[in-house]
Enzyme design. Structure first.
Site, PDB file in Angstrom:
ATOM      1  N   ARG A  85     -24.052 -82.593  10.845  1.00 13.65           N
ATOM      2  CA  ARG A  85     -22.642 -82.846  11.154  1.00 13.65           C
ATOM      3  C   ARG A  85     -22.490 -83.576  12.489  1.00 13.65           C
ATOM      4  O   ARG A  85     -21.567 -84.348  12.675  1.00 13.65           O
ATOM      5  CB  ARG A  85     -21.910 -81.493  11.222  1.00 13.65           C
ATOM      6  CG  ARG A  85     -20.433 -81.555  10.958  1.00 13.65           C
ATOM      7  CD  ARG A  85     -19.753 -80.190  11.180  1.00 13.65           C
ATOM      8  NE  ARG A  85     -20.498 -79.039  10.776  1.00 13.65           N
ATOM      9  CZ  ARG A  85     -20.403 -78.427   9.583  1.00 13.65           C
ATOM     10  NH1 ARG A  85     -19.584 -78.890   8.670  1.00 13.65           N
ATOM     11  NH2 ARG A  85     -21.133 -77.361   9.304  1.00 13.65           N
ATOM     12  N   TYR A  86     -23.363 -83.278  13.431  1.00 16.71           N
ATOM     13  CA  TYR A  86     -23.314 -83.887  14.760  1.00 16.71           C
ATOM     14  C   TYR A  86     -24.614 -84.670  14.955  1.00 16.71           C
ATOM     15  O   TYR A  86     -25.656 -84.295  14.406  1.00 16.71           O
ATOM     16  CB  TYR A  86     -23.243 -82.818  15.852  1.00 16.71           C
ATOM     17  CG  TYR A  86     -22.107 -81.833  15.713  1.00 16.71           C
ATOM     18  CD1 TYR A  86     -20.851 -82.128  16.229  1.00 16.71           C
ATOM     19  CD2 TYR A  86     -22.301 -80.610  15.089  1.00 16.71           C
ATOM     20  CE1 TYR A  86     -19.808 -81.215  16.122  1.00 16.71           C
ATOM     21  CE2 TYR A  86     -21.264 -79.698  14.975  1.00 16.71           C
ATOM     22  CZ  TYR A  86     -20.019 -80.000  15.494  1.00 16.71           C
ATOM     23  OH  TYR A  86     -18.999 -79.103  15.386  1.00 16.71           O
ATOM     24  N   ARG A  89     -28.064 -82.623  16.304  1.00 12.59           N
ATOM     25  CA  ARG A  89     -28.516 -81.337  15.780  1.00 12.59           C
ATOM     26  C   ARG A  89     -28.238 -81.207  14.294  1.00 12.59           C
ATOM     27  O   ARG A  89     -27.318 -81.842  13.772  1.00 12.59           O
ATOM     28  CB  ARG A  89     -27.868 -80.178  16.536  1.00 12.59           C
ATOM     29  CG  ARG A  89     -26.344 -80.192  16.551  1.00 12.59           C
ATOM     30  CD  ARG A  89     -25.863 -79.403  17.771  1.00 12.59           C
ATOM     31  NE  ARG A  89     -24.422 -79.278  17.861  1.00 12.59           N
ATOM     32  CZ  ARG A  89     -23.615 -80.188  18.419  1.00 12.59           C
ATOM     33  NH1 ARG A  89     -24.117 -81.343  18.851  1.00 12.59           N
ATOM     34  NH2 ARG A  89     -22.324 -79.972  18.499  1.00 12.59           N
ATOM     35  N   CYS A  98     -28.620 -62.218   3.059  1.00 11.62           N
ATOM     36  CA  CYS A  98     -28.373 -61.560   4.344  1.00 11.62           C
ATOM     37  C   CYS A  98     -28.650 -60.069   4.184  1.00 11.62           C
ATOM     38  O   CYS A  98     -28.558 -59.542   3.075  1.00 11.62           O
ATOM     39  CB  CYS A  98     -26.901 -61.716   4.757  1.00 11.62           C
ATOM     40  SG  CYS A  98     -26.340 -63.427   4.795  1.00 11.62           S
ATOM     41  N   CYS A 102     -20.820 -59.722   5.108  1.00 13.43           N
ATOM     42  CA  CYS A 102     -19.589 -59.543   5.876  1.00 13.43           C
ATOM     43  C   CYS A 102     -18.430 -59.974   4.984  1.00 13.43           C
ATOM     44  O   CYS A 102     -18.484 -61.027   4.349  1.00 13.43           O
ATOM     45  CB  CYS A 102     -19.647 -60.408   7.134  1.00 13.43           C
ATOM     46  SG  CYS A 102     -21.200 -60.207   8.049  1.00 13.43           S
ATOM     47  N   CYS A 105     -16.990 -63.511   5.556  1.00 12.38           N
ATOM     48  CA  CYS A 105     -17.976 -64.588   5.741  1.00 12.38           C
ATOM     49  C   CYS A 105     -17.437 -65.948   5.313  1.00 12.38           C
ATOM     50  O   CYS A 105     -16.892 -66.097   4.233  1.00 12.38           O
ATOM     51  CB  CYS A 105     -19.227 -64.262   4.927  1.00 12.38           C
ATOM     52  SG  CYS A 105     -20.443 -65.584   4.980  1.00 12.38           S
ATOM     53  N   ARG A 107     -19.254 -68.435   4.588  1.00 11.36           N
ATOM     54  CA  ARG A 107     -20.118 -69.013   3.545  1.00 11.36           C
ATOM     55  C   ARG A 107     -20.243 -68.051   2.368  1.00 11.36           C
ATOM     56  O   ARG A 107     -21.252 -68.036   1.666  1.00 11.36           O
ATOM     57  CB  ARG A 107     -21.505 -69.348   4.106  1.00 11.36           C
ATOM     58  CG  ARG A 107     -21.495 -70.442   5.138  1.00 11.36           C
ATOM     59  CD  ARG A 107     -22.850 -71.159   5.268  1.00 11.36           C
ATOM     60  NE  ARG A 107     -22.731 -72.230   6.242  1.00 11.36           N
ATOM     61  CZ  ARG A 107     -23.223 -72.183   7.477  1.00 11.36           C
ATOM     62  NH1 ARG A 107     -23.916 -71.126   7.879  1.00 11.36           N
ATOM     63  NH2 ARG A 107     -23.055 -73.195   8.307  1.00 11.36           N
ATOM     64  N   ASP A 268     -12.349 -68.594   9.554  1.00 11.79           N
ATOM     65  CA  ASP A 268     -12.248 -69.768   8.682  1.00 11.79           C
ATOM     66  C   ASP A 268     -11.446 -69.444   7.422  1.00 11.79           C
ATOM     67  O   ASP A 268     -11.230 -68.281   7.075  1.00 11.79           O
ATOM     68  CB  ASP A 268     -13.658 -70.253   8.308  1.00 11.79           C
ATOM     69  CG  ASP A 268     -14.396 -70.780   9.521  1.00 11.79           C
ATOM     70  OD1 ASP A 268     -13.819 -71.632  10.227  1.00 11.79           O
ATOM     71  OD2 ASP A 268     -15.529 -70.329   9.780  1.00 11.79           O
ATOM     72  N   ASP A 305     -13.474 -74.231  13.547  1.00 10.42           N
ATOM     73  CA  ASP A 305     -14.177 -75.230  12.758  1.00 10.42           C
ATOM     74  C   ASP A 305     -13.122 -75.946  11.933  1.00 10.42           C
ATOM     75  O   ASP A 305     -12.481 -75.331  11.066  1.00 10.42           O
ATOM     76  CB  ASP A 305     -15.212 -74.553  11.843  1.00 10.42           C
ATOM     77  CG  ASP A 305     -16.616 -74.750  12.359  1.00 10.42           C
ATOM     78  OD1 ASP A 305     -17.052 -75.919  12.427  1.00 10.42           O
ATOM     79  OD2 ASP A 305     -17.262 -73.747  12.701  1.00 10.42           O
ATOM     80  N   LYS A 312     -16.361 -78.495  15.345  1.00 11.95           N
ATOM     81  CA  LYS A 312     -15.657 -77.464  16.100  1.00 11.95           C
ATOM     82  C   LYS A 312     -14.730 -78.080  17.140  1.00 11.95           C
ATOM     83  O   LYS A 312     -15.065 -79.112  17.724  1.00 11.95           O
ATOM     84  CB  LYS A 312     -16.666 -76.576  16.839  1.00 11.95           C
ATOM     85  CG  LYS A 312     -17.442 -75.664  15.930  1.00 11.95           C
ATOM     86  CD  LYS A 312     -18.367 -74.765  16.718  1.00 11.95           C
ATOM     87  CE  LYS A 312     -19.131 -73.878  15.773  1.00 11.95           C
ATOM     88  NZ  LYS A 312     -19.978 -74.651  14.823  1.00 11.95           N
TER      89      LYS A 312
HETATM   90  S1  SF4 Z   1     -21.328 -63.890   8.294  1.00 12.04           S
HETATM   91 FE1  SF4 Z   1     -22.034 -64.505   6.232  1.00 12.04          FE
HETATM   92  S2  SF4 Z   1     -23.984 -65.559   6.597  1.00 12.04           S
HETATM   93 FE2  SF4 Z   1     -23.548 -64.322   8.427  1.00 12.04          FE
HETATM   94  S3  SF4 Z   1     -24.558 -62.328   8.062  1.00 12.04           S
HETATM   95 FE3  SF4 Z   1     -22.431 -62.119   7.400  1.00 12.04          FE
HETATM   96  S4  SF4 Z   1     -22.543 -62.572   5.194  1.00 12.04           S
HETATM   97 FE4  SF4 Z   1     -24.419 -63.393   6.090  1.00 12.04          FE
END
Ligand code: SF4
Length: 343
Positions: A85-86, A89, A98, A102, A105, A107, A268, A305, A312
């Site tokens: 994206r940049y 990096r 994971c 979360c 999340c 993603r 997000d 973001d 960002k």
């Molecule tokens: S925020 Fe998303 S990618 Fe990060 S640990 Fe939690 S579930 Fe996994």
């Protein structure tokens, strides 16, 4: 016990009624480690740890502005596993699982057993080849998923491959592991994160000061003492840390554990997460309040973001207005002062 299903949630006493949660589990993975389960107070309906990890039927509510790829990873992915994206990096997403999942999340559509999976050998070859072919890439950020779910052997292999690319100077890991599965961060893991000629940074993701358990503190100490520089990553979440006392304790907790506060993310527009979102006005007021309350060492940058993959932006309230050499600067209590001073 690793909690992976709604039945596990009931057995662990984390939910009493799983009605509607099967529909949530069918869309978004469930994952709670023993360290996190032990932190949850099941008698508190508003427990900030439970809110981050225990699924809710509120996740079935999707608002029109939410999107499956909120920060535009896919539009900047030249080869599988790379997001560029940049200029200087790239993200290297070697794995899409994971230790915990979360509920907010960004993603969430990509991670978990039904997510994008782990890069195959040829895909990893192509990703590393892309980095080697782009001399402008100074920093490689391993994210995912959580890269520290990989074994030390696999991490060492990746680091050795990056060590062979001269223009890469910095390798950064983004991970929840030191907090949610601290026992994974043993001496072998710490060694595996380092490579000759490269500087390793590790962004520790934590959102509430209660996450700094004794075991988590010890894991962070092993990393710092082992030569890994630590920075922080948190998400501003309604009902978890959207008050100045909690945010101040979180940021001070990072600093006390030798973790430099780095990013406080505005949440997000991930599907089914509207119950976690705070307004930007509130976020700005909170970070302004932090400025007056805690050391400069403990200040994070409040970032958004920009949806669509535009990167960002620092969205903290600006303390300065004006132009043509004549400015008004606002102090942390709201007082306004001309700059240069008059008289
Ligand atoms: S925020 Fe998303 S990618 Fe990060 S640990 Fe939690 S579930 Fe996994």
């Amino acid at each position: 016990m690793l909690i992976r299903t709604t039945q596990h949630l009931i057995e662990a006493g984390l939910v009493s009624d799983a009605t509607g949660l099967e529909a949530v589990a069918a869309k978004y993975a469930i994952g709670i480690t023993p360290a996190i389960a032990a932190l949850i107070d099941p008698s508190d309906a508003d427990d900030p740890i439970a809110r981050q990890f225990v699924p809710s039927t509120l996740e079935l509510v999707t608002t029109p502005d939410e999107r499956a790829d909120p920060i535009g990873d896919l539009t900047h992915s030249p080869v599988e596993g790379i997001v560029h994206r940049y200029p200087d990096r790239v993200l290297l997403k070697a794995v899409h699982v994971c230790p915990v999942y979360c509920r907010f999340c960004f993603r969430r559509e990509m991670v978990g057993p039904q997510g994008l999976g782990t890069l195959t050998g040829p895909e990893l070859d192509a990703a590393v080849g892309y980095i080697a072919d782009h001399a402008e890439i100074w920093e490689v950020i391993l994210t995912g998923g959580d890269p520290l779910v990989l074994s030390p052997r696999r991490l060492r292999e990746i680091m050795l491959r990056l060590a062979g690319i001269g223009h890469v100077k910095i390798v950064r890991f983004h991970t929840r592991v030191p907090v949610v599965e601290p026992e994974r961060v043993d001496a072998e893991m710490v060694e595996a994160l380092k490579a000759s000629g490269k500087t390793t940074y590790l962004a520790v993701h934590a959102n509430h000061p209660r996450e700094f358990t004794e075991a988590a503190r010890a894991a962070m100490a092993r990393l710092v003492d082992g030569g890994v520089a630590l920075i922080s990553q948190s998400v501003l979440l309604a009902g978890v840390n959207d008050d100045v006392e909690t945010l101040a304790a979180l940021m001070k907790g990072f600093v006390e554990n030798r973790v430099k506060p780095y990013y406080l993310h505005h949440p997000d527009l991930a599907p089914g997460t509207s119950h976690f979102r705070v307004s930007i006005d509130k976020g700005q007021a909170l970070v302004t309040a932090l400025r007056g309350r805690i050391s400069g060492l403990a200040q994070p940058t409040y970032v958004l973001d920009i949806p669509g993959g535009y990167g960002k932006a620092d969205i903290g309230a600006s303390a300065i207005a004006g132009g043509d050499g004549c400015f008004t600067v606002r102090d942390w209590q709201g007082g306004e002062h001309p700059y240069p001073p008059q008289g």
